[in-house]
Design a protein around this motif. Structure first.
Motif, PDB file in Angstrom:
ATOM      1  N   SER A  42       0.814  -1.216   0.000  1.00  8.36           N
ATOM      2  CA  SER A  42       0.000   0.000   0.000  1.00  8.36           C
ATOM      3  C   SER A  42       0.847   1.266   0.000  1.00  8.36           C
ATOM      4  CB  SER A  42      -0.924   0.013   1.225  1.00  8.36           C
ATOM      5  OG  SER A  42      -1.854  -1.041   1.135  1.00  8.36           O
ATOM      6  N   PHE A  43       2.181   1.112   0.006  1.00  4.54           N
ATOM      7  CA  PHE A  43       3.066   2.275   0.032  1.00  4.54           C
ATOM      8  C   PHE A  43       3.277   2.800  -1.378  1.00  4.54           C
ATOM      9  CE2 PHE A  43       7.084   4.531   0.078  1.00  4.54           C
ATOM     10  CZ  PHE A  43       6.903   5.367   1.168  1.00  4.54           C
ATOM     11  N   VAL A  44       3.057   4.113  -1.567  1.00  5.79           N
ATOM     12  CA  VAL A  44       3.197   4.757  -2.873  1.00  5.79           C
ATOM     13  C   VAL A  44       4.513   5.532  -2.910  1.00  5.79           C
ATOM     14  CG1 VAL A  44       2.160   6.381  -4.496  1.00  5.79           C
ATOM     15  CG2 VAL A  44       0.695   4.938  -3.067  1.00  5.79           C
ATOM     16  N   PHE A  45       5.350   5.249  -3.920  1.00  3.52           N
ATOM     17  CA  PHE A  45       6.641   5.914  -4.053  1.00  3.52           C
ATOM     18  C   PHE A  45       6.568   7.184  -4.888  1.00  3.52           C
ATOM     19  CE2 PHE A  45       7.886   1.629  -2.917  1.00  3.52           C
ATOM     20  CZ  PHE A  45       8.932   1.843  -2.051  1.00  3.52           C
ATOM     21  N   VAL A  46       5.515   7.365  -5.677  1.00  2.00           N
ATOM     22  CA  VAL A  46       5.369   8.541  -6.528  1.00  2.00           C
ATOM     23  C   VAL A  46       4.584   9.587  -5.744  1.00  2.00           C
ATOM     24  CG1 VAL A  46       4.482   9.403  -8.728  1.00  2.00           C
ATOM     25  CG2 VAL A  46       5.412   7.088  -8.579  1.00  2.00           C
ATOM     26  N   GLY A  47       5.205  10.735  -5.493  1.00  5.46           N
ATOM     27  CA  GLY A  47       4.620  11.719  -4.593  1.00  5.46           C
ATOM     28  C   GLY A  47       3.737  12.770  -5.235  1.00  5.46           C
ATOM     29  N   ASN A  48       3.234  12.552  -6.437  1.00  4.50           N
ATOM     30  CA  ASN A  48       2.435  13.590  -7.086  1.00  4.50           C
ATOM     31  C   ASN A  48       0.944  13.490  -6.767  1.00  4.50           C
ATOM     32  OD1 ASN A  48       1.535  11.466  -8.663  1.00  4.50           O
ATOM     33  ND2 ASN A  48       2.580  12.124 -10.509  1.00  4.50           N
ATOM     34  N   GLY A  49       0.525  12.509  -5.980  1.00  4.18           N
ATOM     35  CA  GLY A  49      -0.868  12.379  -5.572  1.00  4.18           C
ATOM     36  C   GLY A  49      -1.778  11.716  -6.585  1.00  4.18           C
ATOM     37  N   ALA A  50      -1.274  11.408  -7.762  1.00  4.83           N
ATOM     38  CA  ALA A  50      -2.109  10.790  -8.793  1.00  4.83           C
ATOM     39  C   ALA A  50      -2.330   9.305  -8.526  1.00  4.83           C
ATOM     40  CB  ALA A  50      -1.483  10.961 -10.177  1.00  4.83           C
ATOM     41  N   TYR A  51      -1.383   8.652  -7.865  1.00  8.27           N
ATOM     42  CA  TYR A  51      -1.450   7.213  -7.662  1.00  8.27           C
ATOM     43  C   TYR A  51      -1.815   6.863  -6.223  1.00  8.27           C
ATOM     44  CZ  TYR A  51       1.125   7.010 -12.065  1.00  8.27           C
ATOM     45  OH  TYR A  51       1.504   7.149 -13.370  1.00  8.27           O
ATOM     46  N   SER A  52      -2.602   5.807  -6.095  1.00  6.37           N
ATOM     47  CA  SER A  52      -2.887   5.233  -4.787  1.00  6.37           C
ATOM     48  C   SER A  52      -3.186   3.750  -4.995  1.00  6.37           C
ATOM     49  CB  SER A  52      -4.063   5.931  -4.106  1.00  6.37           C
ATOM     50  OG  SER A  52      -5.248   5.766  -4.848  1.00  6.37           O
ATOM     51  N   VAL A  53      -3.343   3.042  -3.896  1.00  6.84           N
ATOM     52  CA  VAL A  53      -3.645   1.611  -3.941  1.00  6.84           C
ATOM     53  C   VAL A  53      -4.942   1.367  -3.196  1.00  6.84           C
ATOM     54  CG1 VAL A  53      -2.893  -0.692  -3.229  1.00  6.84           C
ATOM     55  CG2 VAL A  53      -1.224   0.942  -4.089  1.00  6.84           C
ATOM     56  N   SER A  54      -5.837   0.636  -3.816  1.00 12.78           N
ATOM     57  CA  SER A  54      -7.070   0.213  -3.165  1.00 12.78           C
ATOM     58  C   SER A  54      -6.842  -1.206  -2.657  1.00 12.78           C
ATOM     59  CB  SER A  54      -8.230   0.244  -4.161  1.00 12.78           C
ATOM     60  OG  SER A  54      -9.385  -0.326  -3.588  1.00 12.78           O
ATOM     61  N   HIS A  55      -6.933  -1.365  -1.334  1.00 15.67           N
ATOM     62  CA  HIS A  55      -6.736  -2.675  -0.711  1.00 15.67           C
ATOM     63  C   HIS A  55      -7.758  -2.857   0.407  1.00 15.67           C
ATOM     64  CE1 HIS A  55      -4.866  -6.261   0.836  1.00 15.67           C
ATOM     65  NE2 HIS A  55      -4.666  -5.694   1.994  1.00 15.67           N
ATOM     66  N   PRO A  56      -8.943  -3.380   0.058  1.00 10.46           N
ATOM     67  CA  PRO A  56      -9.964  -3.607   1.097  1.00 10.46           C
ATOM     68  C   PRO A  56      -9.468  -4.573   2.175  1.00 10.46           C
ATOM     69  CG  PRO A  56     -10.901  -3.840  -1.103  1.00 10.46           C
ATOM     70  CD  PRO A  56      -9.402  -3.760  -1.264  1.00 10.46           C
ATOM     71  N   ASP A  57      -9.943  -4.388   3.406  1.00  8.37           N
ATOM     72  CA  ASP A  57      -9.578  -5.276   4.508  1.00  8.37           C
ATOM     73  C   ASP A  57      -9.854  -6.733   4.146  1.00  8.37           C
ATOM     74  OD1 ASP A  57      -8.830  -3.115   6.026  1.00  8.37           O
ATOM     75  OD2 ASP A  57     -10.719  -3.006   7.124  1.00  8.37           O
ATOM     76  N   ASN A  58      -8.956  -7.608   4.544  1.00  7.79           N
ATOM     77  CA  ASN A  58      -9.070  -9.054   4.332  1.00  7.79           C
ATOM     78  C   ASN A  58      -9.180  -9.442   2.863  1.00  7.79           C
ATOM     79  OD1 ASN A  58      -9.032  -9.540   7.137  1.00  7.79           O
ATOM     80  ND2 ASN A  58     -11.198  -9.032   7.243  1.00  7.79           N
ATOM     81  N   SER A  59      -8.654  -8.613   1.976  1.00  6.36           N
ATOM     82  CA  SER A  59      -8.697  -8.895   0.547  1.00  6.36           C
ATOM     83  C   SER A  59      -7.276  -9.119   0.030  1.00  6.36           C
ATOM     84  CB  SER A  59      -9.323  -7.717  -0.208  1.00  6.36           C
ATOM     85  OG  SER A  59      -9.167  -7.892  -1.600  1.00  6.36           O
ATOM     86  N   PRO A  60      -7.106 -10.035  -0.916  1.00  4.88           N
ATOM     87  CA  PRO A  60      -5.788 -10.227  -1.512  1.00  4.88           C
ATOM     88  C   PRO A  60      -5.503  -9.223  -2.632  1.00  4.88           C
ATOM     89  CG  PRO A  60      -7.296 -11.810  -2.427  1.00  4.88           C
ATOM     90  CD  PRO A  60      -8.067 -11.042  -1.375  1.00  4.88           C
ATOM     91  N   HIS A  61      -6.464  -8.373  -2.961  1.00  2.00           N
ATOM     92  CA  HIS A  61      -6.340  -7.455  -4.097  1.00  2.00           C
ATOM     93  C   HIS A  61      -5.664  -6.146  -3.704  1.00  2.00           C
ATOM     94  CE1 HIS A  61      -8.852 -10.056  -6.535  1.00  2.00           C
ATOM     95  NE2 HIS A  61      -9.644 -10.164  -5.478  1.00  2.00           N
ATOM     96  N   TYR A  62      -4.715  -5.738  -4.519  1.00  2.00           N
ATOM     97  CA  TYR A  62      -4.043  -4.451  -4.413  1.00  2.00           C
ATOM     98  C   TYR A  62      -4.201  -3.775  -5.765  1.00  2.00           C
ATOM     99  CZ  TYR A  62      -1.697  -5.785  -0.058  1.00  2.00           C
ATOM    100  OH  TYR A  62      -1.425  -6.150   1.228  1.00  2.00           O
ATOM    101  N   ASP A  63      -5.268  -2.984  -5.925  1.00  2.00           N
ATOM    102  CA  ASP A  63      -5.574  -2.362  -7.205  1.00  2.00           C
ATOM    103  C   ASP A  63      -4.906  -0.996  -7.300  1.00  2.00           C
ATOM    104  OD1 ASP A  63      -7.231  -4.518  -7.886  1.00  2.00           O
ATOM    105  OD2 ASP A  63      -8.954  -3.579  -6.930  1.00  2.00           O
ATOM    106  N   LEU A  64      -4.226  -0.755  -8.417  1.00  2.00           N
ATOM    107  CA  LEU A  64      -3.623   0.548  -8.661  1.00  2.00           C
ATOM    108  C   LEU A  64      -4.719   1.515  -9.081  1.00  2.00           C
ATOM    109  CD1 LEU A  64      -1.000   2.218  -8.917  1.00  2.00           C
ATOM    110  CD2 LEU A  64      -0.961   1.539 -11.332  1.00  2.00           C
ATOM    111  N   VAL A  65      -4.766   2.677  -8.429  1.00  2.00           N
ATOM    112  CA  VAL A  65      -5.760   3.708  -8.741  1.00  2.00           C
ATOM    113  C   VAL A  65      -5.007   4.937  -9.252  1.00  2.00           C
ATOM    114  CG1 VAL A  65      -7.568   5.194  -7.806  1.00  2.00           C
ATOM    115  CG2 VAL A  65      -7.295   2.858  -6.932  1.00  2.00           C
ATOM    116  N   ILE A  66      -5.448   5.464 -10.400  1.00  2.00           N
ATOM    117  CA  ILE A  66      -4.854   6.672 -10.959  1.00  2.00           C
ATOM    118  C   ILE A  66      -5.941   7.737 -11.016  1.00  2.00           C
ATOM    119  CG2 ILE A  66      -3.600   7.699 -12.888  1.00  2.00           C
ATOM    120  CD1 ILE A  66      -2.817   4.829 -13.718  1.00  2.00           C
TER     121      ILE A  66
END
Length: 77
Positions: free
Chosen positions: A19-43
């Protein structure tokens, strides 16, 4: 420990690890619901320069990955 890594294949740097984002421009994030194996990239506010091939890597004993093609159509959303 398994890590999910997102990166743009056209760039050298990693966008996210877990869930850690290395790009600091605010455009990227990760959606990771609790107890889910999914880590979806959000732009947010997708622009044409975001288009390209994104790679999702799962770091395990044998490295696994999948490529996702993002096409951006039009100039604004």
């Amino acid at each position: 420990m398994i890590q999910i890594i997102w990166k743009n294949r056209n760039q050298k740097h990693v966008i996210t690890v877990g869930s850690f984002v290395f790009v600091g421009n605010g455009a990227y994030s990760v959606s990771h619901p609790d107890n889910s194996p999914h880590y979806d990239l959000v732009i947010k506010n997708v622009q044409k320069h975001h288009a390209g091939v994104y790679e999702c890597q799962v770091s395990t004993r044998e490295e696994m990955s999948i490529n996702i093609q993002l096409n951006v159509i039009g100039t604004s959303l």
